[in-house]
Design a protein around this motif. Sequence first.
Motif, PDB file in Angstrom:
ATOM      1  N   GLY A 140       0.942  -1.386  -0.286  1.00 39.58           N
ATOM      2  CA  GLY A 140      -0.034  -0.127  -0.057  1.00 39.58           C
ATOM      3  C   GLY A 140       0.872   1.230  -0.130  1.00 39.58           C
ATOM      4  N   ILE A 141       1.957   1.122   0.091  1.00 37.10           N
ATOM      5  CA  ILE A 141       2.967   2.357   0.128  1.00 37.10           C
ATOM      6  C   ILE A 141       3.439   2.717  -1.374  1.00 37.10           C
ATOM      7  N   GLN A 142       3.393   3.990  -1.452  1.00 38.24           N
ATOM      8  CA  GLN A 142       3.787   4.298  -2.811  1.00 38.24           C
ATOM      9  C   GLN A 142       5.259   3.998  -3.149  1.00 38.24           C
ATOM     10  N   VAL A 143       5.323   3.524  -4.496  1.00 35.50           N
ATOM     11  CA  VAL A 143       6.473   2.812  -4.887  1.00 35.50           C
ATOM     12  C   VAL A 143       7.088   3.170  -6.364  1.00 35.50           C
ATOM     13  N   GLY A 144       8.373   3.560  -6.461  1.00 39.38           N
ATOM     14  CA  GLY A 144       8.986   4.082  -7.588  1.00 39.38           C
ATOM     15  C   GLY A 144      10.083   3.144  -8.069  1.00 39.38           C
ATOM     16  N   VAL A 145      10.816   3.339  -9.421  1.00 43.33           N
ATOM     17  CA  VAL A 145      12.084   2.671  -9.585  1.00 43.33           C
ATOM     18  C   VAL A 145      13.249   3.587  -9.849  1.00 43.33           C
ATOM     19  N   VAL A 146      14.325   3.237  -9.404  1.00 44.07           N
ATOM     20  CA  VAL A 146      15.682   3.788  -9.809  1.00 44.07           C
ATOM     21  C   VAL A 146      16.409   3.093 -10.693  1.00 44.07           C
ATOM     22  N   GLN A 147      16.675   3.604 -12.102  1.00 41.91           N
ATOM     23  CA  GLN A 147      17.518   3.044 -13.058  1.00 41.91           C
ATOM     24  C   GLN A 147      18.888   3.771 -13.018  1.00 41.91           C
ATOM     25  N   PRO A 148      19.789   2.965 -12.369  1.00 40.66           N
ATOM     26  CA  PRO A 148      21.263   3.458 -12.507  1.00 40.66           C
ATOM     27  C   PRO A 148      21.888   3.857 -13.754  1.00 40.66           C
ATOM     28  N   PHE A 149      22.511   4.800 -14.051  1.00 43.19           N
ATOM     29  CA  PHE A 149      23.088   5.237 -15.403  1.00 43.19           C
ATOM     30  C   PHE A 149      24.466   4.871 -15.507  1.00 43.19           C
ATOM     31  N   ASP A 150      25.026   4.102 -16.237  1.00 40.95           N
ATOM     32  CA  ASP A 150      26.390   3.648 -16.653  1.00 40.95           C
ATOM     33  C   ASP A 150      26.861   4.460 -17.771  1.00 40.95           C
ATOM     34  N   PRO A 151      27.791   5.482 -17.673  1.00 42.27           N
ATOM     35  CA  PRO A 151      28.085   6.391 -18.871  1.00 42.27           C
ATOM     36  C   PRO A 151      29.015   5.663 -19.698  1.00 42.27           C
ATOM     37  N   CYS A 152      29.401   4.437 -19.432  1.00 35.58           N
ATOM     38  CA  CYS A 152      30.092   3.601 -20.427  1.00 35.58           C
ATOM     39  C   CYS A 152      29.204   2.742 -21.525  1.00 35.58           C
ATOM     40  N   LEU A 153      28.147   2.566 -21.111  1.00 35.16           N
ATOM     41  CA  LEU A 153      27.107   1.888 -22.120  1.00 35.16           C
ATOM     42  C   LEU A 153      26.087   2.713 -22.715  1.00 35.16           C
ATOM     43  N   ARG A 154      25.619   2.561 -23.895  1.00 35.94           N
ATOM     44  CA  ARG A 154      24.749   2.969 -24.704  1.00 35.94           C
ATOM     45  C   ARG A 154      23.258   3.059 -23.946  1.00 35.94           C
ATOM     46  N   ALA A 155      22.325   4.047 -24.576  1.00 39.82           N
ATOM     47  CA  ALA A 155      20.959   4.081 -23.736  1.00 39.82           C
ATOM     48  C   ALA A 155      20.183   2.882 -24.103  1.00 39.82           C
ATOM     49  N   ASP A 156      20.383   2.196 -24.956  1.00 38.32           N
ATOM     50  CA  ASP A 156      19.502   1.230 -25.498  1.00 38.32           C
ATOM     51  C   ASP A 156      19.526   0.045 -24.205  1.00 38.32           C
ATOM     52  N   GLU A 157      20.892  -0.098 -23.803  1.00 37.73           N
ATOM     53  CA  GLU A 157      21.236  -1.214 -22.934  1.00 37.73           C
ATOM     54  C   GLU A 157      20.460  -0.791 -21.547  1.00 37.73           C
ATOM     55  N   HIS A 158      20.311   0.249 -21.230  1.00 41.85           N
ATOM     56  CA  HIS A 158      19.858   0.688 -20.020  1.00 41.85           C
ATOM     57  C   HIS A 158      18.395   0.633 -20.401  1.00 41.85           C
ATOM     58  N   SER A 159      17.905   1.167 -21.184  1.00 39.72           N
ATOM     59  CA  SER A 159      16.543   1.205 -21.516  1.00 39.72           C
ATOM     60  C   SER A 159      15.639  -0.292 -21.837  1.00 39.72           C
ATOM     61  N   ALA A 160      16.681  -1.088 -22.246  1.00 38.35           N
ATOM     62  CA  ALA A 160      16.203  -2.784 -22.358  1.00 38.35           C
ATOM     63  C   ALA A 160      15.997  -3.119 -21.075  1.00 38.35           C
ATOM     64  N   ARG A 161      17.055  -2.949 -19.934  1.00 42.82           N
ATOM     65  CA  ARG A 161      16.781  -3.415 -18.762  1.00 42.82           C
ATOM     66  C   ARG A 161      15.478  -3.023 -17.881  1.00 42.82           C
ATOM     67  N   PHE A 162      15.259  -1.701 -18.235  1.00 40.71           N
ATOM     68  CA  PHE A 162      14.065  -1.006 -17.683  1.00 40.71           C
ATOM     69  C   PHE A 162      12.890  -1.390 -17.976  1.00 40.71           C
ATOM     70  N   THR A 163      12.765  -1.666 -19.286  1.00 39.97           N
ATOM     71  CA  THR A 163      11.508  -1.904 -19.898  1.00 39.97           C
ATOM     72  C   THR A 163      11.136  -3.553 -19.596  1.00 39.97           C
ATOM     73  N   ARG A 164      12.168  -4.160 -19.491  1.00 38.81           N
ATOM     74  CA  ARG A 164      11.988  -5.525 -19.247  1.00 38.81           C
ATOM     75  C   ARG A 164      11.575  -5.944 -17.763  1.00 38.81           C
ATOM     76  N   MET A 165      12.037  -5.178 -16.800  1.00 36.92           N
ATOM     77  CA  MET A 165      12.162  -5.196 -15.382  1.00 36.92           C
ATOM     78  C   MET A 165      10.792  -4.514 -14.815  1.00 36.92           C
ATOM     79  N   VAL A 166      10.291  -3.143 -15.478  1.00 36.65           N
ATOM     80  CA  VAL A 166       9.534  -2.512 -14.648  1.00 36.65           C
ATOM     81  C   VAL A 166       8.131  -2.468 -15.676  1.00 36.65           C
ATOM     82  N   PRO A 167       7.257  -2.907 -15.116  1.00 37.81           N
ATOM     83  CA  PRO A 167       5.843  -3.038 -15.952  1.00 37.81           C
ATOM     84  C   PRO A 167       5.241  -1.588 -15.985  1.00 37.81           C
ATOM     85  N   ARG A 168       4.646  -1.369 -17.185  1.00 37.18           N
ATOM     86  CA  ARG A 168       3.598   0.004 -17.252  1.00 37.18           C
ATOM     87  C   ARG A 168       2.568  -0.380 -16.312  1.00 37.18           C
TER      88      ARG A 168
END
Length: 240
Positions: free
Chosen positions: A103-131
């Motif tokens: 019942g508590i409000q919940v959000g998700v933090v995606q760490p940004f690794d500057p050595c990686l491309r954006a697509d690698e980060h967003s693929a992790r986020f969209t796979r793990m975090v539902p709409r």
Amino acid sequence: MARSSRSRKKGGALGRWLARLVALLVLVAIGFAVWLWWDMRSWRPDITHYPEQGAVIASGASDARFETLAAVGADFIYLELASAGAAPDPGFANRLNSALSSGIQVGVVQPFDPCLRADEHSARFTRMVPRNSQLLPPVIALGRTAVGCDPAVSDAAVESELMTLVNQIELHAEKPVILKLSEEFETRHRTARSTARDLWLVRDRAKPDYAGRPWLLWSANSQLVTEASKEPIEWVVVQK
């Protein structure tokens, strides 16, 4: 000869006095450091100034008890994803479901690794975090700079990939992102000045001022000890 002997005695006495003074100052400094460490175990900003407060649960922290966090004063929780460059956190989905069920409000933090491309980060986020419209605005954590990346990554490339990631995560979440901005990253990239997103700043105890503009969230204690977790947690407040 007598005068020389007296001078040596005065010099020796002065040296002993200075040594005692230095030792006293060292003891005071050690005592203050110990007191500060102990105080920070339980310190939180005054609730009258910051009535909305919450916590960050690190990736891999499987023992957090969300109902207990709510009982000790957390109005919201942010769950941290594993970095895109690391192995996925197998417990994240259960942690997210448990947090939402509490019942508590919940959000998700995606760490940004500057050595990686954006697509690698967003693929992790969209796979793990539902709409899910119940989720708080997503957060991109900007901690480390590209110093040490192999192959080297230019500042311009880091900034370009970050903006691409912002757009990708916002498209998925259908909410504007919040940028959790370290002082090191801001000094290097001036992101607070170039990106019109709400800011989350980080500094133990002292109110942060390095962004040059108002912030929304402040990590005020990175090592808060509570009965809600075996490990210290990061405590966060919201600016009114």
